[in-house]
Scaffold this motif. Structure first.
Motif, PDB file in Angstrom:
ATOM      1  N   GLU B  62       0.728  -1.223  -0.073  1.00 51.97           N
ATOM      2  CA  GLU B  62       0.043   0.038   0.055  1.00 51.97           C
ATOM      3  C   GLU B  62       0.916   1.420   0.090  1.00 51.97           C
ATOM      4  OE1 GLU B  62      -2.431   0.533   3.508  1.00 51.97           O
ATOM      5  OE2 GLU B  62      -3.168   2.282   2.917  1.00 51.97           O
ATOM      6  N   ASP B  68      -4.830  -0.083  -3.283  1.00 46.28           N
ATOM      7  CA  ASP B  68      -5.417   0.897  -2.683  1.00 46.28           C
ATOM      8  C   ASP B  68      -6.359  -0.258  -1.392  1.00 46.28           C
ATOM      9  OD1 ASP B  68      -4.984   3.357  -3.591  1.00 46.28           O
ATOM     10  OD2 ASP B  68      -6.504   2.908  -5.305  1.00 46.28           O
ATOM     11  N   THR B  85      -3.885  -1.073  -7.498  1.00 40.47           N
ATOM     12  CA  THR B  85      -3.861   0.260  -8.461  1.00 40.47           C
ATOM     13  C   THR B  85      -3.378  -0.009  -9.838  1.00 40.47           C
ATOM     14  OG1 THR B  85      -1.458   0.587  -7.708  1.00 40.47           O
ATOM     15  CG2 THR B  85      -3.183   1.498  -6.138  1.00 40.47           C
ATOM     16  N   GLU B  86      -3.244   1.152 -10.551  1.00 43.48           N
ATOM     17  CA  GLU B  86      -2.726   0.972 -11.763  1.00 43.48           C
ATOM     18  C   GLU B  86      -1.408   0.264 -11.898  1.00 43.48           C
ATOM     19  OE1 GLU B  86      -2.568   3.831 -15.877  1.00 43.48           O
ATOM     20  OE2 GLU B  86      -4.330   4.130 -14.463  1.00 43.48           O
TER      21      GLU B  86
END
Lengths: 115, 115
Positions: B62, B68, B85-86
């Motif tokens: 994280e 996320d 996340t991306e």
DNA sequence: AAATATACATAATTTTCTTATGTATAAGTT
DNA sequence: AACTTATACATAAGAAAATTATGTATATTT
């Protein structure tokens, strides 16, 4: 180039012992530097064992009674030849089974369709 | 039984991040405890992720911006749902490539005839 | 009522590595 | 002749990632 690095992949953590035992299982006796070179060739440069990892690992295996050591002098330079003890040979079998099991397990995790 | 141990094989050292990312890649969002149970099932009990390894690993991912987090309350109990996340998705691809490469390299070492 | 399962967390310690450094000899290069 | 690279060992400081142990809290099962 600089000194000598292991692959940047963290996955190799924990596999050095298996590598050493397997090479000694195939080659009867080897010395430390020879192991680093052999691994470099076999892995086409992918894996470069550092001395800071190798020598303590060899000493540990010897202390555990898995390796015997025999000192030789070649070209006025010291060499420490390691070979598997009886227990070392047994442990090699275990380690190779663990590796096969690890690969199977990881494949089940990353490719559950084939499991 | 006692608490919860990872497999006694040291080979899993360094592969926890890969496992987490891959599971989240497949399951959209998961919470920590769910991950431990999923791994237990997928590996037929071979691999039991300890909490002491899992939670710090999730926090690190994280902090690195790969995951996320979203807190939820279910049955009056806390759950922290994690999702990629991306960048996390990109890193998953890298980690899986590293795993494939690791397996290939190790097979070259332990079974040089097939290399 | 007690034990187990769910769900998080962190601290102390251990293991295993990386990085850096040290010693010494041999061989190859400038 | 001097310098660099290769051979060959070793260890120490630090980082990373785990194990082991402990703590909190709620829900469910026995």
């Amino acid at each position: 180039m600089y000194i000598c690095f292991m692959s940047n992949s963290k996955l190799y953590k924990g596999s050095l012992t298996t590598i050493i035992l397997k090479l000694l299982n195939e080659n009867d006796k080897m010395y430390g530097y020879e192991i680093t070179q052999k691994v470099k060739v076999l892995t086409k440069g992918e894996l470069n064992i550092t001395e800071g990892a190798l020598y303590p690992a060899l000493h540990k295996l010897e202390a555990e009674g898995l390796l015997d050591v025999e000192v030789a002098k070649v070209d006025n330079r010291l060499r420490k030849y390691y070979k598997l003890t009886e227990n070392g040979t047994k442990e090699t079998v275990n380690k190779l089974e663990e590796l096969a099991e690890y690969i199977k397990t990881m494949q089940a995790l990353v490719n559950p369709k084939l499991a």
